[in-house]
Design an enzyme around this catalytic site. Structure first.
Site, PDB file in Angstrom:
ATOM      1  N   LYS A  33       0.740  -1.221  -0.058  1.00  0.00           N
ATOM      2  CA  LYS A  33       0.140  -0.018   0.026  1.00  0.00           C
ATOM      3  C   LYS A  33       0.816   1.207   0.095  1.00  0.00           C
ATOM      4  CE  LYS A  33      -2.066  -1.129   3.705  1.00  0.00           C
ATOM      5  NZ  LYS A  33      -1.559  -2.363   3.996  1.00  0.00           N
ATOM      6  N   THR A  34       1.766   1.229   0.578  1.00  0.00           N
ATOM      7  CA  THR A  34       2.564   2.571   0.826  1.00  0.00           C
ATOM      8  C   THR A  34       3.460   2.655  -0.256  1.00  0.00           C
ATOM      9  OG1 THR A  34       2.498   2.269   3.409  1.00  0.00           O
ATOM     10  CG2 THR A  34       4.273   3.584   2.630  1.00  0.00           C
ATOM     11  N   ASP A 217      -2.351   7.729   3.677  1.00  0.00           N
ATOM     12  CA  ASP A 217      -1.940   6.219   3.914  1.00  0.00           C
ATOM     13  C   ASP A 217      -2.678   5.918   5.291  1.00  0.00           C
ATOM     14  OD1 ASP A 217      -0.805   4.097   3.644  1.00  0.00           O
ATOM     15  OD2 ASP A 217       1.210   4.571   4.091  1.00  0.00           O
ATOM     16  N   GLU A 218      -2.932   4.634   5.560  1.00  0.00           N
ATOM     17  CA  GLU A 218      -3.428   4.417   6.951  1.00  0.00           C
ATOM     18  C   GLU A 218      -4.883   5.028   7.193  1.00  0.00           C
ATOM     19  OE1 GLU A 218      -1.583   2.093   8.724  1.00  0.00           O
ATOM     20  OE2 GLU A 218       0.357   2.315   8.279  1.00  0.00           O
ATOM     21  N   GLN A 260      -6.204  -3.449  10.195  1.00  0.00           N
ATOM     22  CA  GLN A 260      -5.042  -2.672  11.122  1.00  0.00           C
ATOM     23  C   GLN A 260      -5.547  -1.324  11.686  1.00  0.00           C
ATOM     24  OE1 GLN A 260      -1.071  -2.534   9.423  1.00  0.00           O
ATOM     25  NE2 GLN A 260      -1.880  -3.398   7.513  1.00  0.00           N
ATOM     26  N   ARG A 637       4.814  -7.232  11.300  1.00  0.00           N
ATOM     27  CA  ARG A 637       5.624  -6.219  11.013  1.00  0.00           C
ATOM     28  C   ARG A 637       7.160  -7.081  10.580  1.00  0.00           C
ATOM     29  NH1 ARG A 637       3.572  -3.127   9.307  1.00  0.00           N
ATOM     30  NH2 ARG A 637       1.909  -4.061   9.435  1.00  0.00           N
TER      31      ARG A 637
HETATM   32  P1  ATP Z   1       1.279  -2.158   5.818  1.00  0.00           P
HETATM   33  O1  ATP Z   1       0.120  -2.524   5.878  1.00  0.00           O
HETATM   34  O2  ATP Z   1       2.371  -2.798   6.981  1.00  0.00           O
HETATM   35  O3  ATP Z   1       1.395  -0.615   5.762  1.00  0.00           O
HETATM   36  P2  ATP Z   1       1.731  -1.981   3.269  1.00  0.00           P
HETATM   37  O4  ATP Z   1       0.939  -2.495   2.598  1.00  0.00           O
HETATM   38  O5  ATP Z   1       2.111  -0.615   3.142  1.00  0.00           O
HETATM   39  O6  ATP Z   1       2.023  -2.556   4.613  1.00  0.00           O
HETATM   40  P3  ATP Z   1       4.781  -1.805   1.797  1.00  0.00           P
HETATM   41  O7  ATP Z   1       5.179  -1.465   3.121  1.00  0.00           O
HETATM   42  O8  ATP Z   1       4.120  -0.904   0.947  1.00  0.00           O
HETATM   43  O9  ATP Z   1       3.431  -2.315   2.330  1.00  0.00           O
HETATM   44  O10 ATP Z   1       5.391  -3.226   1.449  1.00  0.00           O
HETATM   45  C1  ATP Z   1       5.775  -4.204   2.073  1.00  0.00           C
HETATM   46  C2  ATP Z   1       7.247  -4.732   1.730  1.00  0.00           C
HETATM   47  O11 ATP Z   1       6.922  -5.302   0.220  1.00  0.00           O
HETATM   48  C3  ATP Z   1       8.110  -3.518   1.406  1.00  0.00           C
HETATM   49  O12 ATP Z   1       9.313  -3.935   1.509  1.00  0.00           O
HETATM   50  C4  ATP Z   1       8.064  -3.473  -0.147  1.00  0.00           C
HETATM   51  O13 ATP Z   1       9.124  -2.852  -0.713  1.00  0.00           O
HETATM   52  C5  ATP Z   1       7.767  -4.604  -0.570  1.00  0.00           C
HETATM   53  N1  ATP Z   1       7.027  -4.699  -2.012  1.00  0.00           N
HETATM   54  C6  ATP Z   1       5.754  -4.111  -2.205  1.00  0.00           C
HETATM   55  N2  ATP Z   1       5.384  -4.436  -3.350  1.00  0.00           N
HETATM   56  C7  ATP Z   1       6.402  -5.035  -3.973  1.00  0.00           C
HETATM   57  C8  ATP Z   1       6.526  -5.612  -5.375  1.00  0.00           C
HETATM   58  N3  ATP Z   1       5.528  -5.501  -6.331  1.00  0.00           N
HETATM   59  N4  ATP Z   1       7.791  -6.426  -5.558  1.00  0.00           N
HETATM   60  C9  ATP Z   1       8.549  -6.566  -4.563  1.00  0.00           C
HETATM   61  N5  ATP Z   1       8.476  -6.068  -3.409  1.00  0.00           N
HETATM   62  C10 ATP Z   1       7.338  -5.411  -3.091  1.00  0.00           C
HETATM   63 MG    MG Z   2       1.957   0.754   4.744  1.00  0.00          MG
END
Ligand code: ATP
Ligand code: MG
Length: 806
Positions: A33-34, A217-218, A260, A637
């Protein structure tokens, strides 16, 4: 450009390259997402769709905001991220209020009250108004005020349901008047005031036109006021209705995960995810279901745990990353043993080459960090604590900041009260009460009231202090001191430095004060101020009519002097300055603070009923679900390895607590999980350090504690790899249900000690009691006894001469 998008999967790619319309991205933890949000910002800028200054991006914690800025800096190395409107709600509101201080009815150099300052202000006002603090405790009033503000209510808009509410509303009004008079705002006020500011048609129109894209975000954790603020920014209709789907509107890109949502206690509402669909009519709803962060053991654990919650929007997470490491669960005898186990594990990880920054220890409550910190310190492992007592919240640093705040705003009563008699100047309580009385009579600040006071034995001393502050201010202005020079000068001219230098135990404090000069230095460089920029010179307030191009050319923070800017930063980002920075460190933080972050190795400690889940939630299904979401956040995490622990007894808030392990452990799947058996002993040095710590925390401990057993260092064993039917095999070949592991360990302890739990005993000095805990064996065995009249004590069995009573 293709480089930017090439590492995205198809759904992420679609989300990043959506047209300029509102969208809701609903996705589980670690699904990117982020990454999607940050990449979209980079894509919007790189493709020339918008200028950086036309984007507003908001998230919840300072750390998450920094992370977002850092990720963007990597995607577009040429971008000056300081020009972006990217930050937390509080940070962005502060910035907007600084630019439009006159329109917001605030002095240009308004100061921010943190929660502690707010509480002391309320206490003072309660005293001045002769309020009965038994009926109206300061903390209750603080909650009342903050909750009212978060609901968008000013004191005069409250419709009291009863006499108590009526009184609270009156006190809220007194507080409001006081803050206005002294030019200070609390955290909730930053948001409310900024929301009200956007009620101004011209201003709202300016920002609505300016921000073409608002990204959040969030999103699941927005509270009603934040949500309303977003609506004012994004909807043409001042009532917040309007048709955001129309091309004239700002495109809102909301990213969230209902699983979350962990801030319901602060008013956050998961319902906003649903309202968003109705009110913003997003043209696109995208779900991301591929997790890139964790192995399947970790992900399955998270999925199975959260499946116990009702009322979910429903998502499925999958991973291609393989299983990852087994998840370990460690039942410790005490919190000290738990801390030692964590430290051993961390040592092993560090030896194996895992960077310290990639290791996190999480806990539910800040109070848990002390024992962990001590163990890490003993082991010589560099660590960093988020939350807890932060650098800018240390007593000596707050004193120095109070002097600096008075330079910036002489009417800041909280700062005035903090340092008027520190270092001691012979100004007593009675004089200050008299001064406060004069201030309310003349409806002015304490500083201004000095000139109205006519009598009082300490009046000359008050005047001397007021003169000292004037002189300091004049010297800084006339000499054009930079921010670090100003801090250095204030430390000396105020007498603070000399005071702490003369203190016997003052060395650390002196170092922290010197560190504040370093912090000021780093701040000036980090924020892009000229090295010789005078600390106390306020650039002219930016005119709303200034063109966007002109705004682009200016640093966004120009309406603030470096000093004001530094003080806002200290109040808003209290935890984020790392003293003597640069060293990689193991990260310690609460689960709340870990949201949005990721680490190669994660320890979640204190998994006990009453601690995690928190005791206030045990009988409330809704709160329990929130605790479960919190546990879901904690588990997700971890990238490669996850370790969980609980302690049979724990010293917390001066009391020893005994709680069974957390129900969350029982909700995890059997596969991929391994219960460890507790270790039996520790090194001498370890116990030495721990004893000091415990002695400090528990003055109730008896002298036998000092002579307590120090069992030889025991090898710790663990059960054989788990079987899928939920059974495990220990070293003796004994097969038992995994959840029986604790009982087996307890039975072993009882055999070793020769006493059973709940055994009634008699001690010559302490009388009758019952055994509630035990550890060690042979001459090293100790039992913990709860005495009927002498409290709880640990006793060494070979010394204490305990008798069993039947
Ligand atoms: P959270 O819910 O904990 O906030 P999130 O959904 O925001 O998580 P991110 O932090 O953006 O998730 O991504 C999680 C991890 O996965 C990060 O290390 C990111 O770089 C990696 N990632 C995300 N998309 C890809 C992709 N398409 N290929 C490889 N790595 C990825
Ligand atoms: Mg995130």
């Amino acid at each position: 450009m293709s480089d930017l998008l090439k590492s995205l999967n198809a759904e992420q790619h679609r989300a990043v390259t959506l047209p300029d319309e509102s969208a809701l991205i609903l996705a589980g933890a670690g699904s990117g997402k982020t990454r999607v949000l940050t990449t979209r910002i980079a894509w919007l800028i790189q493709t020339g769709r918008v200028r950086p200054s036309e984007i507003l991006a908001v998230t919840f914690t300072n750390k998450a905001a920094q992370e977002m800025v850092a990720r963007l800096g990597v995607l577009i190395p040429t971008i000056d991220t300081r020009r972006l409107w990217m930050g937390t709600f509080h940070g962005l509101c502060n910035r907007m209020l600084r630019i439009h201080a006159p329109e917001a009815g605030l002095p240009a150099s308004f100061q921010i009250l943190d929660s502690n300052d707010q509480l002391s202000t309320i206490k003072r006002l309660l005293k001045e108004t002769n309020t009965d603090t038994e009926s109206y405790p300061a903390k209750t009033l603080q909650t009342f005020i903050n909750e009212s503000k978060e609901a968008g209510l000013r004191a005069n808009a409250i419709q009291p349901a009863n006499a108590i509410d009526q009184k609270c509303a009156e006190l809220y009004a007194v507080y409001e008047t006081h803050c206005q008079r002294t030019g200070v705002v609390d955290f909730a006020e930053l948001l409310l005031r900024c929301y009200e500011l956007l009620g101004n048609d011209d201003l709202r129109h300016h920002y609505q036109t300016r921000f073409k894209h608002v990204l959040v975000d969030e999103f699941q954790d927005t509270n009603p006021l934040q949500y309303a603020w977003l609506k004012r920014l994004a909807c043409r209709d001042p009532q917040g209705r309007g048709n955001p789907a129309s091309s004239a509107s700002t495109a809102v890109f909301a990213v969230g995960d209902d699983d979350q949502s962990i801030y319901a206690f602060r008013g956050a509402k998961v319902d906003h995810m649903l309202h968003f669909s109705e009110e913003f009519q997003p043209s696109h709803l995208i779900k991301l279901e591929q997790n890139y962060r964790s192995g399947s053991f970790i992900l399955d654990a998270a999925n199975q745990l959260i499946a116990n919650n009702a009322e979910r929007l429903g998502k499925n997470l999958r991973t291609d990353a393989g299983t990852g490491d087994l998840i370990y669960i460690y039942p410790a005898a005490t919190d000290l043993y738990e801390a030692n186990w964590v430290v051993e594990g961390i040592r092993t990880k560090l030896k194996a080459g895992c960077p310290a920054n990639e290791i996190a220890v999480l806990y539910r409550s800040n109070a848990q960090s002390r024992v962990l910190e001590h163990a890490l310190f003993q082991a010589g492992i560099t660590y960093r604590v988020y939350g807890g007592l932060r650098f800018f919240e240390r007593q000596e640093v707050k004193h120095a900041l109070a002097y600096l705040r008075l330079i910036d705003n002489p009417n800041d009563d909280t700062a005035w009260m903090r340092v008027v008699n520190f270092p001691t100047r012979g100004i007593g309580q009675r004089t200050l009460e008299q001064l406060a009385h004069t201030a309310s009579e003349y409806a002015c600040s304490l500083c201004a009231a000095v000139s109205f006071m006519e009598t009082g034995a300490a009046l000359p001393k008050l005047k001397t202090f007021a003169r000292l502050m004037d002189e300091i201010r004049q010297t800084i202005d006339q000499s054009g001191y930079t921010l670090p020079e100003t801090v250095d000068y204030v430390l000396k001219a105020s007498g603070l430095l000399a005071h702490y230098e003369a203190e016997r135990e003052g060395r650390d404090r002196v170092e922290n004060l010197q560190e504040l000069v370093n912090a000021a230095n780093a701040f000036v460089t980090g924020m892009g101020y000229a090295a010789d920029a005078p600390a106390h010179t306020v650039a002219p307030a930016k005119n709303m009519a200034v063109t966007l191009e002109a705004e682009d050319a200016l640093l966004p923070e120009t309406p603030m002097s470096p000093l004001s800017h530094f003080l806002s930063h200290a109040a808003l980002e209290a935890g984020d300055y790392q003293a003597r920075s640069g060293q990689a460190a193991v990260q310690l933080m609460t689960v709340h603070a870990s949201k949005g972050l990721e680490f190669a190795a994660v320890w979640i400690t204190g998994l006990e009923e009453g601690l995690f889940p928190h005791e206030n939630s045990l009988y409330h299904p809704k709160s329990l679900q929130e605790e479960r979401r919190l546990m879901y956040v904690a588990i997700t995490r971890a990238k490669q390895s996850l370790s969980l622990s609980f302690a049979n007894s724990r010293m917390l808030h001066g009391q020893t607590r005994y709680h069974p392990h957390s129900r969350f452990l029982d909700e995890l799947p059997d596969t991929g999980l391994e219960w460890l058996a507790p270790k039996r002993g520790f090194t001498e040095e370890y116990f030495d350090g721990m004893e000091n710590l415990v002695a400090k925390e528990d003055s109730d401990m008896c002298e036998e504690k000092e002579e307590s057993a120090r069992p030889a260092y025991g090898r710790h064993y663990r059960s054989a790899p788990s079987r899928t039917n939920g059974e495990a095999v220990n070293q003796n070949g004994l097969t038992y249900k995994r959840r029986d592991a604790q009982q087996a360990a307890q039975a072993q302890r009882e055999r070793d000690a020769g006493f059973a739990l709940k055994q009634r005993v008699f001690h010559l000095k302490f009388g009758e009691g019952k055994v509630i805990n035990m550890e060690g064996q042979g001459p090293g065995a100790r039992v913990q006894v709860q005495f009927a009249h002498s409290g709880t004590k640990w006793l060494a069995l070979d010394k204490a001469k305990l008798e069993k009573i039947n």
